[in-house]
Design a protein around this motif. Structure first.
Motif, mmCIF file in Angstrom:
data_model
loop_
_atom_site.group_PDB
_atom_site.id
_atom_site.type_symbol
_atom_site.label_atom_id
_atom_site.label_comp_id
_atom_site.label_asym_id
_atom_site.label_seq_id
_atom_site.Cartn_x
_atom_site.Cartn_y
_atom_site.Cartn_z
ATOM 1 N N THR A 164 58.465 41.232 21.003
ATOM 2 C CA THR A 164 57.735 41.898 22.080
ATOM 3 C C THR A 164 56.789 40.921 22.763
ATOM 4 O O THR A 164 56.684 40.890 23.992
ATOM 5 N N ARG A 165 56.124 40.092 21.993
ATOM 6 C CA ARG A 165 55.228 39.084 22.582
ATOM 7 C C ARG A 165 56.015 38.070 23.399
ATOM 8 O O ARG A 165 55.611 37.700 24.505
ATOM 9 N N ARG A 168 57.164 39.682 26.634
ATOM 10 C CA ARG A 168 56.047 39.785 27.580
ATOM 11 C C ARG A 168 55.809 38.444 28.266
ATOM 12 O O ARG A 168 55.620 38.369 29.478
ATOM 13 N N THR A 169 55.846 37.350 27.508
ATOM 14 C CA THR A 169 55.672 36.010 28.074
ATOM 15 C C THR A 169 56.794 35.684 29.060
ATOM 16 O O THR A 169 56.554 35.145 30.142
ATOM 17 N N ARG A 172 56.251 37.645 32.263
ATOM 18 C CA ARG A 172 55.162 37.066 33.061
ATOM 19 C C ARG A 172 55.635 35.799 33.766
ATOM 20 O O ARG A 172 55.217 35.526 34.890
ATOM 21 N N GLU A 178 52.342 43.408 35.065
ATOM 22 C CA GLU A 178 51.975 44.629 34.345
ATOM 23 C C GLU A 178 52.887 44.823 33.148
ATOM 24 O O GLU A 178 53.926 45.463 33.220
ATOM 25 N N CYS A 179 52.531 44.228 32.042
ATOM 26 C CA CYS A 179 53.300 44.482 30.818
ATOM 27 C C CYS A 179 52.444 44.244 29.615
ATOM 28 O O CYS A 179 51.419 43.687 29.637
#
Length: 179
Positions: A164-165, A168-169, A172, A178-179
């Motif tokens: 998940t991290r 998200r990266t 971006r 927006e996450c």
């Protein structure tokens, strides 16, 4: 309808058909190029040129090969006038809150979002991608995913956290804020 109206209509039809047949596509291409590829607005410009030529035949001249340059000038003038008209109107700006109220999710937005997420998933390590697919796409629980993957449930939880991290990266990096 009297005979004079019928004659005028026939003459107008003949005039406009001749104009479109001889010069319509060239006028349309020029207008579209000047409008940055806006073919619909270019069609409107060509229609205005045709009306102008029909209403003012003396400005345009005879329907021979020399008329195209004069028609190009009319196209250019109409496009320029349109840009001036747009520049004169003040641009209304709305805040983010107002824009959020106006935005409505649709199928195109969902498809683009899904494509963006799939592209970002390619940046993940295969075990991370696999655990997210089992949990979110195949709708399996942590224990079901652990059983299918042959790893302990704690490993599934850990991979999910780091996946998940990483996702998200990756999002971006693609411009999603927006996450």
């Amino acid at each position: 309808m009297d005979i004079r109206t019928a004659t005028v209509t026939t003459d107008a039809d003949t005039f406009l058909r001749t104009l479109y047949r001889r010069h319509g596509s060239a006028l349309h291409r020029l207008a579209a190029r000047m409008l940055g590829g806006d073919w619909h607005r270019a069609q409107d410009i060509v229609q205005e040129v045709a009306i102008h030529a029909w209403q003012r035949p003396m400005d345009v001249g005879p329907m021979d090969d020399t008329v195209r340059n004069r028609l190009f000038t009319v196209v250019s003038d109409l496009v320029t006038d349109g840009h001036r008209d747009q520049a004169e109107w003040p641009v209304e700006t709305a805040g983010e809150a107002e824009m959020a109220l106006l935005a409505a999710p649709d199928a195109v937005d969902q498809a683009l979002t899904a494509q963006l997420v799939w592209d970002a998933m390619a940046d993940l390590a295969p075990p991370q991608r696999e655990v997210l697919l089992h949990l979110h796409c195949l709708d399996r629980s942590v224990s079901q995913a652990a059983r299918v993957l042959g790893v302990p449930p704690g490993t599934v939880k850990s991979r999910t956290y780091y996946a998940t991290r990483a996702l998200r990266t990756a999002l971006r990096a693609r411009g999603v804020t927006e996450c």
